[in-house]
Each structure stands twice: as C-alpha cells, then as structure tokens.
Design an enzyme around this catalytic site. Structure first.
Site, PDB file in Angstrom:
ATOM      1  N   ARG A  55       4.571  -1.803  -2.084  1.00 24.37           N
ATOM      2  CA  ARG A  55       3.744  -1.802  -0.877  1.00 24.37           C
ATOM      3  C   ARG A  55       4.507  -0.992   0.159  1.00 24.37           C
ATOM      4  NH1 ARG A  55       1.583  -1.493   3.456  1.00 24.37           N
ATOM      5  NH2 ARG A  55       0.020  -2.919   4.297  1.00 24.37           N
ATOM      6  N   GLU A  63      -8.613   0.298   4.187  1.00 24.97           N
ATOM      7  CA  GLU A  63      -9.029  -0.263   2.907  1.00 24.97           C
ATOM      8  C   GLU A  63      -9.903   0.759   2.176  1.00 24.97           C
ATOM      9  OE1 GLU A  63      -8.075  -3.333   1.710  1.00 24.97           O
ATOM     10  OE2 GLU A  63      -6.763  -3.353   3.463  1.00 24.97           O
ATOM     11  N   ARG A  98       4.873  -7.809  -4.138  1.00 24.68           N
ATOM     12  CA  ARG A  98       5.047  -6.358  -4.157  1.00 24.68           C
ATOM     13  C   ARG A  98       6.322  -6.042  -3.383  1.00 24.68           C
ATOM     14  NH1 ARG A  98      -0.781  -4.844  -1.664  1.00 24.68           N
ATOM     15  NH2 ARG A  98       0.152  -6.196  -0.089  1.00 24.68           N
TER      16      ARG A  98
END
Length: 168
Positions: A55, A63, A98
C-alpha cells in the site's frame, strides 16, 4: 537494584535484536518485480517467489469507481508494471496486512509521481511529509489530473458516502 538490572537487560535485548522485518517476514527495504496493480495505490510485488501486497505510503488515490481512479491505476501501471522496483518501508502494515511503503523505479518515486500528476491526494491523516503537501499544492495550481474537476471528492470521503449508501 533488580529493576535496574531488568531495565539494562531489556535495553541490551533491544539493541541486539533490531526489528528489521515486518510481522510477515518482509524486510523493510527490498527489491521485487511488480506483478499486479490493484488500483493506483495498491500493488503486488514478487519477493522471494511470493506475492506481497504493498500500500503506497503518504498518498490516497481515487477509488476505481471514482473519477480519475482508472487514470491513477494506468499511470501506476505505466511507471512500474512488470518492472523491478525498490520498496522502502518503515515496516508498518495496514489493517489489511499490506506493507505500507514508497516504491521507486530507478530514481522515480512512484508515490510522488501520482501526487504530482494530480492522481492522488497527500493522505494527511497518515502522513506529515511536507514534500507530498507541496506536490499536491502544485498539482492543484496546475489543475493537473483530478484537480481539473472543481468538485473532486477525496477518496476517504468517497468511501464514507459509498458506505452510507450501502447501509440504506
């Protein structure tokens, strides 16, 4: 006296055992090949024969369902898909396990490129790095990428709106 002895022993233990890996055995900094771009700020990198999810630190991209989300994913892909990258992290993981990191392709900081091109926000809730704030300010002035839309919605607000709609 016993407390002092315990405290000194504890300090010695910390000094001899620096935490250089994350909870899932990833070193803080490593090189690997980008094998997938999930969205603008989430990549899969092959390291020692295993896919590791990264990430991107300091930023939040739109998004995929949001305006400019696909543009962010495309730029990320153009910059590093199929390439060897350097992953630079402090070893922290997010709630989805992540690794939070910056990614470099050669001398190019992918995280900063996304902000500079107006395809990511500086994620101020999780970053105090002023270099990202400056890049965002410049991108806004240049009306780069998502900043060409006067009604651009930050991804964290987009997610809240979507979550509220799903509850109805």
């Amino acid at each position: 006296m016993m407390f002092k002895l315990f405290f000194i022993s504890f300090l010695f233990f910390l000094a001899c055992n620096p935490k250089t890996e994350t909870s899932n055995s990833l070193p803080k900094n490593f090189e690997g090949k980008v094998v997938a771009i999930k969205d603008g700020d989430t990549f899969k990198v092959m390291y020692e024969g295993k896919e590791k999810t990264i990430r991107l630190e300091h930023i939040d991209c739109p998004e995929k369902s949001q305006p400019f989300g696909n543009n962010a994913k495309q730029l990320a892909s153009d910059l590093c898909f199929g390439k060897m990258v350097k992953v630079v992290s402090n070893g922290k993981m997010d709630r989805y396990q992540r690794l939070i990191a910056e990614i470099y392709v050669g001398d190019i900081n992918v995280n900063k490129e996304l902000v500079e091109n107006g395809l990511a926000w500086h994620f101020v809730n999780y970053s105090k790095d002023n270099s990202y704030a400056k890049l965002e300010i410049q991108a806004r002035k240049n009306k780069a990428g998502l900043w060409s839309d006067v009604h651009a919605i930050a991804p964290w607000d987009w997610r809240k709106i979507k979550k509220a709609k799903n509850k109805k």
